[in-house]
Design a protein around this motif. Structure first.
Motif, mmCIF file in Angstrom:
data_model
loop_
_atom_site.group_PDB
_atom_site.id
_atom_site.type_symbol
_atom_site.label_atom_id
_atom_site.label_comp_id
_atom_site.label_asym_id
_atom_site.label_seq_id
_atom_site.Cartn_x
_atom_site.Cartn_y
_atom_site.Cartn_z
ATOM 1 N N ASP A 13 20.839 15.630 32.339
ATOM 2 C CA ASP A 13 19.386 15.769 32.435
ATOM 3 C C ASP A 13 18.740 14.957 31.311
ATOM 4 O O ASP A 13 18.829 15.321 30.133
ATOM 5 N N ASP A 15 15.857 14.414 29.760
ATOM 6 C CA ASP A 15 14.526 15.006 29.631
ATOM 7 C C ASP A 15 13.595 14.236 28.696
ATOM 8 O O ASP A 15 12.370 14.309 28.841
ATOM 9 N N HIS A 88 13.649 15.088 38.610
ATOM 10 C CA HIS A 88 13.614 16.209 37.661
ATOM 11 C C HIS A 88 12.176 16.450 37.212
ATOM 12 O O HIS A 88 11.877 16.562 36.032
ATOM 13 N N HIS A 92 8.269 17.115 33.519
ATOM 14 C CA HIS A 92 9.236 18.167 33.202
ATOM 15 C C HIS A 92 8.531 19.513 33.008
ATOM 16 O O HIS A 92 8.853 20.304 32.121
HETATM 17 ZN ZN LIG Z 1 15.453 19.208 32.026
#
Ligand SMILES: [Zn+2]
Length: 254
Positions: A13, A15, A88, A92
């Motif tokens: 992930d 982010d 994703h 976020h």
């Molecule tokens: Zn994440």
């Protein structure tokens, strides 16, 4: 539906600064806090990609749209290297903290940004914070999403029939974040992950591991990924991105 073979998905992930609470909004003045996230994209991500390349393993990178837009070359390079780019969110933002309109906006903006960098259609989704809602789940198919990886209702892939989306389940114990956040060392995490790998092998099923570039991408922690891949390959695992696993599942279910 039981997965008919031993397979492993390595998921990352990415982010970035948006992984901070509320998508990082309001942290613009906190340079130290944000710099750890920036390290993830700048240093952790290439380190992880190098480990995967040495092993010849393809992974799934779940990326917020805003991160893909800010680091378009780095994210596009992952796609060009054969990895899957998954959705994703955009900033976020956790779906459970948004009203319906904002959830749909996160999906649409993220899909638009990711389509600019992914060499292939984006077909996977992972909810920020693993907080999927019925609204967001229902809105995935119109965006071409065929699989989600945010739920924990099984340790095998399962079909969310109402939405016609395959779930590739996750768990906190198979995620690097909680372990290292509570002071655990690499050896202890590796022990848990290898134990799960052994069980997945014995049961002939699929298993997903979740990592973050700013966490497992620290040099002394990368051994966890290296040893996990070695152990998976030595047991004959098929290491595959989520999209490839779902292709197999659809074939088996047909
Ligand atoms: Zn994440």
């Amino acid at each position: 539906m039981t997965w008919p073979g031993f397979a492993v998905s390595l998921t990352v992930d990415v982010d970035g600064v948006h992984g901070l609470p509320a998508g990082g909004v309001g942290t613009e003045h906190r340079l130290s806090l944000r710099s750890e996230r920036e390290y993830g994209v700048a240093r952790g991500l290439p380190r992880i990609a190098a480990v995967l390349a040495r092993a010849g393993a393809a992974a799934t990178f779940y990326v917020p749209g805003a991160v893909a837009a800010a680091h378009d070359e780095a994210i596009a390079a992952l796609g060009e290297a054969g990895h899957e780019i998954g959705h994703h969110g955009h900033l976020h933002l956790r779906p459970d903290e948004l009203d319906t309109g904002a959830q749909l906006e996160e999906l649409a903006s993220g899909a638009a940004a990711l389509s600019m960098v992914s060499p292939r259609p984006v077909t996977g989704y992972r909810a920020p914070g693993w907080e999927l809602t019925a609204v967001t789940l229902g809105a995935l198919p119109p965006h071409g999403i065929t699989h989600d990886s945010s739920l924990m209702g099984d340790d095998r892939p399962y079909l969310l029939r109402a939405a016609e989306v395959w779930e590739l389940p996750v768990h906190w114990s198979l995620d690097d974040a909680p372990h290292f956040a509570t002071g655990g060392g690499p050896e202890a995490l590796l022990e848990v992950w290898l134990a799960e790998l052994r069980e997945a092998h014995a049961e002939g099923r699929h298993v997903t591991f979740t990592m973050h570039p700013e966490i497992i991408g620290r040099p002394h922690r990368l051994v966890v990924l290296e040893r996990l891949i070695e152990a998976a390959l030595s047991r004959g695992a098929w290491i595959a991105p989520h999209s490839a696993v779902v292709e197999q599942l659809r074939g088996a279910a047909a």
